[in-house]
Design an enzyme around this catalytic site. Structure first.
Site, PDB file in Angstrom:
ATOM      1  N   LEU A 139      -0.544  -6.267  -3.092  1.00  0.00           N
ATOM      2  CA  LEU A 139       0.157  -5.017  -2.795  1.00  0.00           C
ATOM      3  C   LEU A 139      -0.706  -3.865  -3.297  1.00  0.00           C
ATOM      4  O   LEU A 139      -1.430  -4.002  -4.283  1.00  0.00           O
ATOM      5  CB  LEU A 139       1.524  -4.966  -3.493  1.00  0.00           C
ATOM      6  CG  LEU A 139       2.600  -5.929  -3.000  1.00  0.00           C
ATOM      7  CD1 LEU A 139       3.859  -5.785  -3.861  1.00  0.00           C
ATOM      8  CD2 LEU A 139       2.947  -5.712  -1.532  1.00  0.00           C
ATOM      9  N   ASP A 140      -0.611  -2.713  -2.615  1.00  0.00           N
ATOM     10  CA  ASP A 140      -1.287  -1.508  -3.097  1.00  0.00           C
ATOM     11  C   ASP A 140      -0.847  -1.211  -4.536  1.00  0.00           C
ATOM     12  O   ASP A 140       0.274  -1.547  -4.940  1.00  0.00           O
ATOM     13  CB  ASP A 140      -0.920  -0.296  -2.230  1.00  0.00           C
ATOM     14  CG  ASP A 140      -1.496  -0.374  -0.828  1.00  0.00           C
ATOM     15  OD1 ASP A 140      -2.390  -1.198  -0.609  1.00  0.00           O
ATOM     16  OD2 ASP A 140      -1.033   0.399   0.030  1.00  0.00           O
ATOM     17  N   LYS A 141      -1.703  -0.541  -5.267  1.00  0.00           N
ATOM     18  CA  LYS A 141      -1.416  -0.218  -6.664  1.00  0.00           C
ATOM     19  C   LYS A 141      -0.078   0.501  -6.819  1.00  0.00           C
ATOM     20  O   LYS A 141       0.675   0.246  -7.762  1.00  0.00           O
ATOM     21  CB  LYS A 141      -2.547   0.647  -7.235  1.00  0.00           C
ATOM     22  CG  LYS A 141      -2.427   0.959  -8.706  1.00  0.00           C
ATOM     23  CD  LYS A 141      -3.670   1.672  -9.222  1.00  0.00           C
ATOM     24  CE  LYS A 141      -3.586   1.910 -10.721  1.00  0.00           C
ATOM     25  NZ  LYS A 141      -4.824   2.526 -11.248  1.00  0.00           N
ATOM     26  N   ASP A 142       0.237   1.418  -5.902  1.00  0.00           N
ATOM     27  CA  ASP A 142       1.453   2.215  -6.030  1.00  0.00           C
ATOM     28  C   ASP A 142       2.630   1.656  -5.230  1.00  0.00           C
ATOM     29  O   ASP A 142       3.674   2.310  -5.119  1.00  0.00           O
ATOM     30  CB  ASP A 142       1.181   3.663  -5.609  1.00  0.00           C
ATOM     31  CG  ASP A 142       0.272   4.367  -6.606  1.00  0.00           C
ATOM     32  OD1 ASP A 142       0.084   3.833  -7.719  1.00  0.00           O
ATOM     33  OD2 ASP A 142      -0.259   5.446  -6.271  1.00  0.00           O
ATOM     34  N   THR A 143       2.467   0.463  -4.649  1.00  0.00           N
ATOM     35  CA  THR A 143       3.590  -0.223  -3.994  1.00  0.00           C
ATOM     36  C   THR A 143       4.181  -1.210  -4.973  1.00  0.00           C
ATOM     37  O   THR A 143       3.448  -1.927  -5.663  1.00  0.00           O
ATOM     38  CB  THR A 143       3.119  -0.953  -2.720  1.00  0.00           C
ATOM     39  OG1 THR A 143       2.592  -0.011  -1.801  1.00  0.00           O
ATOM     40  CG2 THR A 143       4.265  -1.691  -2.051  1.00  0.00           C
TER      41      THR A 143
END
Length: 303
Positions: A139-143
């Site tokens: 997952l993306d860092k901010d997801t």
């Protein structure tokens, strides 16, 4: 398939439906061993029948007890680090963890700390497991949301294959700007790199195939936002973010793709459910991943 863990070995009883196969065919057909792992198992003498090492052309009979060496001691691959991780599901074969905001799924450079993988390695260490940390997807860092890890090499091989065949179904909850008019829709637009920005992606005719399905769950008029559930047929970098921005409804807080920081200081995207048929027990798993507090507060707002 009913299995019993015996230290590093797993024991399973041959059923009537599985009889009359050679050991090698049984391992390929019932356990889905790929060629490389099958060779490694043979070299390690990692299969017993009724407690004894047997030739792999032996025919199996109902009620034969097969033992398979699945857990070898391995380096974690990352540095174990004591940090709080939220486990949503775990058994001997796989682990599903709720990744928080602002945390990488795994190290992007040697020695990096404070990633989800570091916390998983520590969890393994604390539970007496010396096994490699194997993430099945990222997952993306901010997801935020669910990330699947495999707990041994065979599980990793099977889960990787299931992911590529879209047999692991991941549902994302997206909070977007504006009122999405359609109750359901599919965005089928290729995604490629944005040559004007080092990390951004964009819809591009020369990009890779990307398909996102969405369902409208709720419109909150007070904040002028829509709650969507999204599922992917492909796994391109930033896919949901790019596609929803292309639709004209960027994720709230996602400034990279046109969202404004009104309700969140990050993108409003959470991997909220993981569904799969368990590769060994064949149980249907549907694991809900709890929302972080800030997203839950938005979801609780009245229409």
């Amino acid at each position: 398939m009913e299995v019993k863990k015996l230290d590093s070995w797993f024991q399973v009883k041959v059923s009537d439906a599985q009889k009359n196969q050679t050991i090698e065919s049984y391992l390929k057909n019932e356990w889905q061993f790929p060629k490389k792992l099958l060779h490694e198992l043979r070299m390690a003498k990692g299969c017993k029948v009724n407690g004894e090492i047997k030739p792999w052309n032996m025919i199996l009979l109902p009620d034969d007890q097969v033992e398979i060496l699945l857990f070898n001691e391995e380096d974690y691959g990352v540095t174990p680090q004591n940090q709080s991780i939220e486990i949503c599901y775990e058994d001997d074969h796989l682990l599903i963890v709720n990744k928080p905001f602002g945390v990488d799924t795994h190290p992007n450079e040697k020695g990096q700390l404070n990633t989800l993988a570091n916390g998983v390695a520590y969890h393994f260490q604390e539970n007496g497991l010396k096994i490699k940390v194997r993430h099945i997807h990222r997952l993306d860092k901010d997801t935020t949301g669910g990330v699947v890890f495999a707990k041994h090499a065979l599980s990793s091989s099977i889960l990787d294959s299931m992911l590529s065949q879209r047999k692991i179904k991941r549902t994302y909850t997206a909070i977007v700007e504006g009122n999405v008019k359609s109750l359901k829709g599919t965005i089928n637009e290729p995604i490629g790199r944005d040559r004007h920005h080092p990390t951004r992606r964009r819809v591009s005719p020369k990009g890779d195939k990307a398909i996102t399905h969405y369902t409208k769950k709720k419109y909150i008029s007070k904040s002028n936002i829509t709650i969507l559930e999204c599922q992917l047929d492909t796994g391109r970098t930033h896919q949901i973010r790019v596609h929803l921005s292309f639709l004209g409804h960027p994720l709230i807080g996602d400034v990279l793709y046109g969202g404004k920081r009104k309700l969140l200081n990050r993108q409003g995207l959470h991997a909220s459910n993981v569904q799969l048929i368990h590769p060994f027990t064949k149980e249907e798993l549907s694991i809900n991943i709890p929302f972080p507090t800030d997203i839950q507060q938005i979801l609780n707002e009245k229409r």
